[in-house]
Design a protein around this motif. Structure first.
Motif, PDB file in Angstrom:
ATOM      1  N   GLU A 202      24.445 143.719 -17.339  1.00  0.00           N
ATOM      2  CA  GLU A 202      25.116 144.182 -16.239  1.00  0.00           C
ATOM      3  C   GLU A 202      24.131 144.040 -15.086  1.00  0.00           C
ATOM      4  O   GLU A 202      24.959 143.780 -13.939  1.00  0.00           O
ATOM      5  CB  GLU A 202      25.147 145.929 -16.457  1.00  0.00           C
ATOM      6  CG  GLU A 202      25.738 146.686 -15.387  1.00  0.00           C
ATOM      7  CD  GLU A 202      26.059 147.995 -15.739  1.00  0.00           C
ATOM      8  OE1 GLU A 202      26.385 148.703 -14.627  1.00  0.00           O
ATOM      9  OE2 GLU A 202      25.777 148.521 -16.755  1.00  0.00           O
TER      10      GLU A 202
ATOM     11  N   GLU B  37      30.509 145.036  -6.407  1.00  0.00           N
ATOM     12  CA  GLU B  37      29.294 144.324  -7.165  1.00  0.00           C
ATOM     13  C   GLU B  37      29.033 144.918  -8.589  1.00  0.00           C
ATOM     14  O   GLU B  37      28.216 144.511  -9.131  1.00  0.00           O
ATOM     15  CB  GLU B  37      28.150 144.555  -6.211  1.00  0.00           C
ATOM     16  CG  GLU B  37      28.195 143.488  -5.073  1.00  0.00           C
ATOM     17  CD  GLU B  37      26.829 143.768  -4.303  1.00  0.00           C
ATOM     18  OE1 GLU B  37      26.326 144.393  -4.642  1.00  0.00           O
ATOM     19  OE2 GLU B  37      26.880 143.091  -3.160  1.00  0.00           O
ATOM     20  N   ASN B  38      30.000 146.151  -8.849  1.00  0.00           N
ATOM     21  CA  ASN B  38      29.915 146.779 -10.213  1.00  0.00           C
ATOM     22  C   ASN B  38      30.491 145.934 -11.275  1.00  0.00           C
ATOM     23  O   ASN B  38      31.561 145.517 -11.028  1.00  0.00           O
ATOM     24  CB  ASN B  38      30.332 148.242 -10.045  1.00  0.00           C
ATOM     25  CG  ASN B  38      29.576 148.943  -9.094  1.00  0.00           C
ATOM     26  OD1 ASN B  38      28.329 148.789  -9.043  1.00  0.00           O
ATOM     27  ND2 ASN B  38      30.265 149.901  -8.303  1.00  0.00           N
ATOM     28  N   CYS B  39      29.794 145.903 -12.529  1.00  0.00           N
ATOM     29  CA  CYS B  39      30.478 145.047 -13.491  1.00  0.00           C
ATOM     30  C   CYS B  39      30.944 146.032 -14.539  1.00  0.00           C
ATOM     31  O   CYS B  39      30.765 147.141 -14.724  1.00  0.00           O
ATOM     32  CB  CYS B  39      29.287 144.437 -14.462  1.00  0.00           C
ATOM     33  SG  CYS B  39      28.710 143.291 -13.189  1.00  0.00           S
TER      34      CYS B  39
ATOM     35  N   LYS C 187      27.821 138.601  -8.872  1.00  0.00           N
ATOM     36  CA  LYS C 187      28.521 139.013  -8.248  1.00  0.00           C
ATOM     37  C   LYS C 187      28.010 139.110  -6.735  1.00  0.00           C
ATOM     38  O   LYS C 187      28.510 138.977  -5.550  1.00  0.00           O
ATOM     39  CB  LYS C 187      29.314 140.401  -8.604  1.00  0.00           C
ATOM     40  CG  LYS C 187      30.344 140.277  -9.642  1.00  0.00           C
ATOM     41  CD  LYS C 187      30.985 141.573  -9.993  1.00  0.00           C
ATOM     42  CE  LYS C 187      32.006 141.295 -10.915  1.00  0.00           C
ATOM     43  NZ  LYS C 187      32.745 142.579 -10.980  1.00  0.00           N
ATOM     44  N   GLU C 188      26.781 139.749  -6.556  1.00  0.00           N
ATOM     45  CA  GLU C 188      26.182 139.778  -5.311  1.00  0.00           C
ATOM     46  C   GLU C 188      26.066 138.352  -4.599  1.00  0.00           C
ATOM     47  O   GLU C 188      26.331 138.175  -3.401  1.00  0.00           O
ATOM     48  CB  GLU C 188      24.848 140.551  -5.477  1.00  0.00           C
ATOM     49  CG  GLU C 188      24.001 140.547  -4.219  1.00  0.00           C
ATOM     50  CD  GLU C 188      22.594 141.410  -4.479  1.00  0.00           C
ATOM     51  OE1 GLU C 188      21.696 140.859  -3.811  1.00  0.00           O
ATOM     52  OE2 GLU C 188      22.752 142.410  -5.149  1.00  0.00           O
TER      53      GLU C 188
ATOM     54  N   GLU D 254      25.799 142.269 -11.902  1.00  0.00           N
ATOM     55  CA  GLU D 254      26.201 142.539 -10.624  1.00  0.00           C
ATOM     56  C   GLU D 254      25.147 141.516  -9.764  1.00  0.00           C
ATOM     57  O   GLU D 254      25.691 141.456  -8.496  1.00  0.00           O
ATOM     58  CB  GLU D 254      25.175 143.932 -10.599  1.00  0.00           C
ATOM     59  CG  GLU D 254      25.946 144.954 -11.391  1.00  0.00           C
ATOM     60  CD  GLU D 254      25.267 146.292 -11.459  1.00  0.00           C
ATOM     61  OE1 GLU D 254      24.163 146.403 -10.833  1.00  0.00           O
ATOM     62  OE2 GLU D 254      25.863 147.301 -11.821  1.00  0.00           O
TER      63      GLU D 254
END
Length: 63
Positions: free
Chosen positions: A46, A61-63, A53-54, A50
Motif C-alpha cells: 500500500e 493518493e490512497n490505494c 500515485k504521489e 501511494e
C-alpha cells in the motif's frame, strides 16, 4: 499495481487457509509469524502504491 496487491492477498489468503487448523504450540507460533509477515507485506504494498500515485501527481493518493 492493483493486480500485484490482489495477487499478494490471494497468496496470503491461501496460506492462511492452510494454517487454519493450527491450534497450540510451534505451529500456532509459525501461523502468527506468517500473519505478521502478511500484514507487513500488505502495508508495504500500500505504501508503494501511494508513493507511485504521489509521484504521478494523482488526485487520490490512497490505494
Amino acid at each position: 499495481m492493483n493486480h500485484i496487491i490482489t495477487a499478494l492477498q490471494t497468496t496470503f489468503f491461501i496460506t492462511i487457509l492452510g494454517l487454519a487448523g493450527c491450534s497450540d504450540g510451534p505451529a500456532e507460533d509459525a501461523g502468527e509469524r506468517v500473519d505478521e509477515a502478511i500484514t507487513d507485506v500488505q502495508n508495504k504494498a500500500e505504501d508503494l502504491c501511494e508513493k507511485a500515485k504521489e509521484n504521478l501527481n494523482a488526485e487520490n493518493e490512497n490505494c
